[in-house]
Scaffold this motif. Structure first.
Motif, PDB file in Angstrom:
ATOM      1  N   VAL A  43      51.899  67.338   6.419  1.00  0.00           N
ATOM      2  CA  VAL A  43      51.287  68.480   7.078  1.00  0.00           C
ATOM      3  C   VAL A  43      51.557  68.018   8.485  1.00  0.00           C
ATOM      4  CG1 VAL A  43      49.288  69.508   7.851  1.00  0.00           C
ATOM      5  CG2 VAL A  43      49.961  69.411   5.576  1.00  0.00           C
ATOM      6  N   ILE A  44      51.131  66.734   8.765  1.00  0.00           N
ATOM      7  CA  ILE A  44      51.362  66.229  10.290  1.00  0.00           C
ATOM      8  C   ILE A  44      52.626  66.341  10.618  1.00  0.00           C
ATOM      9  CG2 ILE A  44      51.186  64.118  11.699  1.00  0.00           C
ATOM     10  CD1 ILE A  44      48.789  63.449   9.941  1.00  0.00           C
ATOM     11  N   LEU A  45      53.762  65.840   9.948  1.00  0.00           N
ATOM     12  CA  LEU A  45      55.061  66.053  10.181  1.00  0.00           C
ATOM     13  C   LEU A  45      55.455  67.681  10.562  1.00  0.00           C
ATOM     14  CD1 LEU A  45      57.955  64.937  10.975  1.00  0.00           C
ATOM     15  CD2 LEU A  45      58.217  64.570   8.764  1.00  0.00           C
ATOM     16  N   GLY A  46      54.784  68.562   9.641  1.00  0.00           N
ATOM     17  CA  GLY A  46      55.163  69.893   9.957  1.00  0.00           C
ATOM     18  C   GLY A  46      54.576  70.268  11.174  1.00  0.00           C
ATOM     19  N   LEU A  47      53.402  69.825  11.656  1.00  0.00           N
ATOM     20  CA  LEU A  47      52.690  70.297  12.814  1.00  0.00           C
ATOM     21  C   LEU A  47      53.671  69.725  14.133  1.00  0.00           C
ATOM     22  CD1 LEU A  47      49.061  69.408  11.874  1.00  0.00           C
ATOM     23  CD2 LEU A  47      50.018  71.690  12.484  1.00  0.00           C
ATOM     24  N   LEU A  48      54.055  68.440  13.831  1.00  0.00           N
ATOM     25  CA  LEU A  48      54.981  67.882  15.172  1.00  0.00           C
ATOM     26  C   LEU A  48      56.321  68.687  15.058  1.00  0.00           C
ATOM     27  CD1 LEU A  48      54.476  64.248  13.926  1.00  0.00           C
ATOM     28  CD2 LEU A  48      53.661  65.238  16.062  1.00  0.00           C
ATOM     29  N   LEU A  49      56.852  69.059  14.108  1.00  0.00           N
ATOM     30  CA  LEU A  49      58.197  70.008  14.286  1.00  0.00           C
ATOM     31  C   LEU A  49      57.951  71.239  14.832  1.00  0.00           C
ATOM     32  CD1 LEU A  49      59.599  69.219  10.801  1.00  0.00           C
ATOM     33  CD2 LEU A  49      60.330  68.526  13.172  1.00  0.00           C
ATOM     34  N   LYS A  50      56.529  71.843  14.646  1.00  0.00           N
ATOM     35  CA  LYS A  50      56.237  73.325  15.417  1.00  0.00           C
ATOM     36  C   LYS A  50      55.944  73.331  16.704  1.00  0.00           C
ATOM     37  CE  LYS A  50      57.302  75.745  11.800  1.00  0.00           C
ATOM     38  NZ  LYS A  50      57.409  77.022  11.192  1.00  0.00           N
ATOM     39  N   ARG A  51      55.266  72.105  17.094  1.00  0.00           N
ATOM     40  CA  ARG A  51      54.648  72.288  18.531  1.00  0.00           C
ATOM     41  C   ARG A  51      55.141  71.130  19.198  1.00  0.00           C
ATOM     42  NH1 ARG A  51      49.991  74.969  18.319  1.00  0.00           N
ATOM     43  NH2 ARG A  51      49.146  73.662  20.369  1.00  0.00           N
ATOM     44  N   VAL A  52      54.943  71.263  20.731  1.00  0.00           N
ATOM     45  CA  VAL A  52      55.421  70.219  21.541  1.00  0.00           C
ATOM     46  C   VAL A  52      54.622  69.240  21.552  1.00  0.00           C
ATOM     47  CG1 VAL A  52      55.518  69.695  24.240  1.00  0.00           C
ATOM     48  CG2 VAL A  52      56.124  71.937  23.082  1.00  0.00           C
ATOM     49  N   VAL A  53      53.239  69.188  21.550  1.00  0.00           N
ATOM     50  CA  VAL A  53      52.163  67.883  21.217  1.00  0.00           C
ATOM     51  C   VAL A  53      51.269  68.367  20.354  1.00  0.00           C
ATOM     52  CG1 VAL A  53      50.400  66.652  22.393  1.00  0.00           C
ATOM     53  CG2 VAL A  53      52.565  67.242  23.645  1.00  0.00           C
ATOM     54  N   VAL A  54      50.865  67.195  19.394  1.00  0.00           N
ATOM     55  CA  VAL A  54      49.854  67.643  18.449  1.00  0.00           C
ATOM     56  C   VAL A  54      48.560  66.940  18.589  1.00  0.00           C
ATOM     57  CG1 VAL A  54      49.296  67.315  15.925  1.00  0.00           C
ATOM     58  CG2 VAL A  54      51.638  68.026  16.560  1.00  0.00           C
ATOM     59  N   ARG A  55      47.472  67.647  19.019  1.00  0.00           N
ATOM     60  CA  ARG A  55      46.320  67.039  19.445  1.00  0.00           C
ATOM     61  C   ARG A  55      45.706  66.585  18.092  1.00  0.00           C
ATOM     62  NH1 ARG A  55      44.048  67.382  24.263  1.00  0.00           N
ATOM     63  NH2 ARG A  55      45.161  68.433  25.971  1.00  0.00           N
ATOM     64  N   ARG A  56      45.004  65.477  18.321  1.00  0.00           N
ATOM     65  CA  ARG A  56      44.248  64.892  17.151  1.00  0.00           C
ATOM     66  C   ARG A  56      43.303  65.912  16.534  1.00  0.00           C
ATOM     67  NH1 ARG A  56      42.688  59.782  15.858  1.00  0.00           N
ATOM     68  NH2 ARG A  56      43.676  59.026  17.906  1.00  0.00           N
ATOM     69  N   GLU A  57      42.533  66.547  17.392  1.00  0.00           N
ATOM     70  CA  GLU A  57      41.523  67.455  16.855  1.00  0.00           C
ATOM     71  C   GLU A  57      42.266  68.618  16.281  1.00  0.00           C
ATOM     72  OE1 GLU A  57      41.884  66.611  20.217  1.00  0.00           O
ATOM     73  OE2 GLU A  57      40.132  65.237  20.226  1.00  0.00           O
ATOM     74  N   ALA A  58      43.221  69.094  16.636  1.00  0.00           N
ATOM     75  CA  ALA A  58      44.098  70.188  16.118  1.00  0.00           C
ATOM     76  C   ALA A  58      44.566  69.787  14.853  1.00  0.00           C
ATOM     77  CB  ALA A  58      45.320  70.746  16.900  1.00  0.00           C
ATOM     78  N   ALA A  59      44.952  68.835  14.617  1.00  0.00           N
ATOM     79  CA  ALA A  59      45.840  68.076  13.332  1.00  0.00           C
ATOM     80  C   ALA A  59      44.410  68.167  12.505  1.00  0.00           C
ATOM     81  CB  ALA A  59      46.457  66.754  13.570  1.00  0.00           C
ATOM     82  N   TYR A  60      43.479  67.317  12.771  1.00  0.00           N
ATOM     83  CA  TYR A  60      42.011  67.248  11.957  1.00  0.00           C
ATOM     84  C   TYR A  60      41.559  68.663  11.507  1.00  0.00           C
ATOM     85  CZ  TYR A  60      37.675  65.807  10.521  1.00  0.00           C
ATOM     86  OH  TYR A  60      36.602  65.355   9.598  1.00  0.00           O
ATOM     87  N   VAL A  61      41.794  69.765  12.307  1.00  0.00           N
ATOM     88  CA  VAL A  61      41.173  71.059  11.641  1.00  0.00           C
ATOM     89  C   VAL A  61      42.170  71.556  10.799  1.00  0.00           C
ATOM     90  CG1 VAL A  61      40.965  73.397  12.619  1.00  0.00           C
ATOM     91  CG2 VAL A  61      39.949  71.639  13.590  1.00  0.00           C
TER      92      VAL A  61
END
Length: 123
Positions: A43-61
């Motif tokens: 999931v974290i890697l998926g977020l990283l691929l779709k976004r410029v920067v992944v904020r800790r709070e966004a990943a947590y949510v």
């Protein structure tokens, strides 16, 4: 009901659509399985691929937001999963970078490497 589709099914479809937009959908997780990581890491890697920067709070949510508050771990625990992603990507000469006090990111070149790896193992 909407043309024979229940309201619950409409909501499930919408959740699936939104997860896909975030990079945390079933299709994304299936593609990222080539890295052999736990689902949370994927999931974290998926977020990283779709976004410029992944904020800790966004990943947590995205990862824990569907759990009752009493069952949500501390946000610091996310660091362990990010470390695992970082270690797995290093095996492929890909660097997960940290933007101090902002979040994590991958360079466009590293995203291209990941997409090439994913594409190389597709049936």
């Amino acid at each position: 009901m909407h043309g024979g589709i229940s309201e619950i099914q409409c909501l499930r479809d919408r959740i699936e659509e939104l997860e896909g937009l975030l990079g945390a959908g079933k299709e994304d997780l299936d593609r990222l399985a080539v890295f052999g990581m736990p689902a949370i890491c994927s999931v974290i890697l998926g977020l990283l691929l779709k976004r410029v920067v992944v904020r800790r709070e966004a990943a947590y949510v995205v990862i824990y937001g569907n759990r009752p508050e009493a069952e949500q771990p501390q946000i610091k625990g996310l660091d362990v999963y990010v470390w695992r992603v970082r270690q797995r990507l290093r095996l492929h000469q890909i660097e997960l970078k940290t933007q101090f006090r902002v979040g994590w990111y991958l360079t466009p070149d590293d995203k291209a490497k990941i997409n090439a790896l994913i594409g190389a193992v597709r049936p």
